[in-house]
Structure formats: C-alpha cells, structure tokens
Design an enzyme around this catalytic site. Sequence first.
Site, PDB file in Angstrom:
ATOM      1  N   GLY A  13       0.818  -1.212   0.000  1.00  0.00           N
ATOM      2  CA  GLY A  13       0.000   0.000   0.000  1.00  0.00           C
ATOM      3  C   GLY A  13       0.840   1.244   0.000  1.00  0.00           C
ATOM      4  O   GLY A  13       0.618   2.175   0.786  1.00  0.00           O
ATOM      5  N   GLY A  16      -0.148   5.072   0.613  1.00  0.00           N
ATOM      6  CA  GLY A  16      -0.929   5.460   1.787  1.00  0.00           C
ATOM      7  C   GLY A  16      -0.226   6.435   2.709  1.00  0.00           C
ATOM      8  O   GLY A  16       1.000   6.579   2.694  1.00  0.00           O
ATOM      9  N   PHE A  17      -1.000   7.081   3.547  1.00  0.00           N
ATOM     10  CA  PHE A  17      -0.520   8.113   4.475  1.00  0.00           C
ATOM     11  C   PHE A  17       0.595   7.586   5.376  1.00  0.00           C
ATOM     12  O   PHE A  17       1.679   8.177   5.471  1.00  0.00           O
ATOM     13  CB  PHE A  17      -1.721   8.600   5.296  1.00  0.00           C
ATOM     14  CG  PHE A  17      -1.411   9.610   6.364  1.00  0.00           C
ATOM     15  CD1 PHE A  17      -0.684  10.762   6.084  1.00  0.00           C
ATOM     16  CD2 PHE A  17      -1.864   9.431   7.663  1.00  0.00           C
ATOM     17  CE1 PHE A  17      -0.415  11.706   7.071  1.00  0.00           C
ATOM     18  CE2 PHE A  17      -1.610  10.359   8.662  1.00  0.00           C
ATOM     19  CZ  PHE A  17      -0.876  11.496   8.354  1.00  0.00           C
ATOM     20  N   ASP A  69      -2.507  -6.324  -5.596  1.00  0.00           N
ATOM     21  CA  ASP A  69      -3.774  -5.989  -4.944  1.00  0.00           C
ATOM     22  C   ASP A  69      -4.086  -7.065  -3.910  1.00  0.00           C
ATOM     23  O   ASP A  69      -3.872  -8.257  -4.166  1.00  0.00           O
ATOM     24  CB  ASP A  69      -4.897  -5.916  -5.993  1.00  0.00           C
ATOM     25  CG  ASP A  69      -6.174  -5.317  -5.443  1.00  0.00           C
ATOM     26  OD1 ASP A  69      -6.767  -5.926  -4.527  1.00  0.00           O
ATOM     27  OD2 ASP A  69      -6.593  -4.253  -5.919  1.00  0.00           O
ATOM     28  N   ALA A  90      -1.054  -1.978   3.833  1.00  0.00           N
ATOM     29  CA  ALA A  90      -2.267  -1.898   3.005  1.00  0.00           C
ATOM     30  C   ALA A  90      -3.444  -2.568   3.687  1.00  0.00           C
ATOM     31  O   ALA A  90      -3.318  -3.635   4.285  1.00  0.00           O
ATOM     32  CB  ALA A  90      -2.016  -2.542   1.646  1.00  0.00           C
ATOM     33  N   SER A  91      -4.593  -1.926   3.603  1.00  0.00           N
ATOM     34  CA  SER A  91      -5.826  -2.473   4.164  1.00  0.00           C
ATOM     35  C   SER A  91      -7.001  -1.753   3.536  1.00  0.00           C
ATOM     36  O   SER A  91      -6.883  -0.580   3.156  1.00  0.00           O
ATOM     37  CB  SER A  91      -5.872  -2.275   5.675  1.00  0.00           C
ATOM     38  OG  SER A  91      -7.079  -2.771   6.222  1.00  0.00           O
ATOM     39  N   LYS A 166     -10.389  -5.060  11.175  1.00  0.00           N
ATOM     40  CA  LYS A 166      -9.024  -4.957  11.692  1.00  0.00           C
ATOM     41  C   LYS A 166      -8.777  -6.014  12.777  1.00  0.00           C
ATOM     42  O   LYS A 166      -7.699  -6.605  12.855  1.00  0.00           O
ATOM     43  CB  LYS A 166      -8.768  -3.558  12.259  1.00  0.00           C
ATOM     44  CG  LYS A 166      -8.893  -2.425  11.256  1.00  0.00           C
ATOM     45  CD  LYS A 166      -7.924  -2.535  10.099  1.00  0.00           C
ATOM     46  CE  LYS A 166      -6.503  -2.210  10.467  1.00  0.00           C
ATOM     47  NZ  LYS A 166      -5.608  -2.110   9.281  1.00  0.00           N
ATOM     48  N   PRO A 191      -1.981   1.592  15.745  1.00  0.00           N
ATOM     49  CA  PRO A 191      -2.073   3.037  15.975  1.00  0.00           C
ATOM     50  C   PRO A 191      -3.460   3.466  16.442  1.00  0.00           C
ATOM     51  O   PRO A 191      -4.483   2.876  16.069  1.00  0.00           O
ATOM     52  CB  PRO A 191      -1.777   3.639  14.589  1.00  0.00           C
ATOM     53  CG  PRO A 191      -1.270   2.504  13.747  1.00  0.00           C
ATOM     54  CD  PRO A 191      -1.874   1.265  14.328  1.00  0.00           C
ATOM     55  N   SER A 206      -8.788  10.219  10.395  1.00  0.00           N
ATOM     56  CA  SER A 206      -8.591  11.138  11.523  1.00  0.00           C
ATOM     57  C   SER A 206      -8.270  12.540  11.021  1.00  0.00           C
ATOM     58  O   SER A 206      -8.729  13.545  11.573  1.00  0.00           O
ATOM     59  CB  SER A 206      -7.453  10.651  12.420  1.00  0.00           C
ATOM     60  OG  SER A 206      -7.724   9.381  12.950  1.00  0.00           O
TER      61      SER A 206
END
Length: 350
Positions: A13, A16-17, A69, A90-91, A166, A191, A206
Amino acid sequence: MAELNKPVVLVTGGSGFIAVHIIVQLLEKNYRVRATLRSMGRQDEVKAMVLAGGVANINIEDLSFVEADLTSDKNWNQAVKEADYVIHVASPTPNRIYKDENEMIQPAREGVLRVLRAARKAGVKRVVLTSAFGAIGVGHKQHTGPYTEEDWSNTEANIHPYQKSKTLAERAAWEFIRQEGRGLELSTVNPVGVMGPILGKDYSHSNEIVRNMLEGKLKSVPKIYSDYVDVRDVAALHILAMVRPEANGERFIASSAENLSTLEIAGILRKHLGQDAEHVPTKELPNLFVRAAALFNPQLRMIATLLGQDMSTSNEKAKRLLGWNPRPAEEAIIATGESMLSIIREMKRR
C-alpha cells in the site's frame, strides 16, 4: 544506482498516508524499498511524496514498485522475492456506505493471509502488520482505560465493520503464525488516531475531521475522546518492530497516550492557526442527536458507536521494550492542521 547489498523491505500500500512516511524513514536508514501499488500509474506521485518528506534524490533510487492488490494472488510472489522484511500497511479503507460487513472484513482478512503466505514462501525474516486501535479497544462499554496490548476488541458487540475487519484480520495473522508460520516472525503496530504531516492526497480519516473543521463543514463536534499519535512516530515504531529482536511476537500500541476530546482538538487548531481556524467549531453535539442522525447518515455510523467510550491507551510497552519516544499529540495535530491549510489553499487556486 541502487546498492544491491542493502536489505530489502517490501511496503504494501505504498501510496498510503502511513506507508509513505515508513518509506521515507526506511530510505533514510539505507534500506532498499519495494512498494506495492494497486495502479502503477501512481509511481511518480509516490516518488514526489517521498521527496516532499525529505528524501534526497540519491535515496529515491533505492525505491521501486510492483503492482499488487490484496484481493488477488497476482504478483505477490514477485513482490516478496528476495525481501528481508515486509511491512504490511495496506488495508481496505472504511467504506461508510456498505450493504454487508463482509465487504470490509473478507478483503482485510484474506489480504493479510495472502501476504503472510507469500512472505513465508519467500523466506522473509519478519512481517510487521499495521493493525489498529480498532483491534484493541472497541466494543467494551464498561471498560475503564488505559487499554494495553493485552486487550482485544469485542467483535460480538455493536462495532463498525471496519473495526471488526481490523480485529479479525489481526487475529487471523497471529493464528497463521502459530499454525503455519514455520519460522516466519510477526509483530503488529496498533495506531490510535493518526495525525501529522500530509505528503500527498492520501491521508487518514482522523485527518479528515481536521479538514472539515477548518473548512467550516462542522458547526459542532461529537463528544468523542480518543488518543492520537504523529504519523512520523508511527513509521518509526514500525521500523523498530521490524528490526528489534524483542519485538518478535509482540503487539505495540502507537499512541502519545494523551486522551483528547474532538473539541480539545478544535481548541488546539484555534490556538495555533489563528485566523485560518476561524471556522473551527466551539460546541459539542449531544450524543442523542448523533445517534439519531446515524440512523439516516451512513457517515456517522462508526462515530455513533464510539460515543461514551473510554478509549485511553498506554504506550508503556513500546517505550520500555523498544525505546520508542513519540511526540506530543498537540504537535501532531498542529502538523495536520498546517498540512490541511496547504491542501485547502491549493484547491482554491485551481
């Protein structure tokens, strides 16, 4: 030219952030990084984010990409080939409009197992899984904090499918290691609400709350109390969990261990961003109103399940075992606010 003798880390991923910040820190520490993308068309975008994060052009040569993927076996063997470590970030992201909870649960669980099987087959030393506080501290109405790594979310309670996904994905990972790991090591990082500098167009949900506050889209905020953490510290904890012998077989909560209400976040933004925060709300919504609105507004469903919950956490384990030292939550929130202001200004210029 990339040095072939450097250890190789696969980061899933990669756009991602959290993943981008992990890539930045890995490159700074002289690792070769291979990042998975669902679309190879995002390579230049990710490189630009990594450079924005402070990596020099010479380090960017150690970054490569592979298309993969979580919902398909295609290319995963190629992705993990000759990798020393895997950081599985990745999620599936929270889908606020869903017909069935399995739309989130199944891809998350199957994706984790797909990555672990490929890693085991390739002889990877350790996988670090990005889990979440959602796998630790939801569904416990009577719990009084702080939550620790010994806790697990109650999937039998009325929790959002994202949090359930999760939890079940992480449980599946630990069960795989116990039953089929054959020497593959696993650590997880869980996190809380992740704030901090935004390097591109992808960021956590968030952060989206901060953007909505700054843009005046929220006139009042729900009464939710949560812990927060800076994305740079989340990235650092992943790398500690990857290399430290003590981290094998352990979970780590990534948190500054400061429990803040959404209204307190608003107060931090107003205090530090001045006139730019003029639209940030100063009032809270009654819980009854939020619960009623959630019946008709899918975007409020996850928020409604968190009302009245004690979601405070302990970060003692990561600090004690790994020497991790996170920034104060206020610093992370200010960084998010400043990043969001830059994004908002850029959008206005277009």
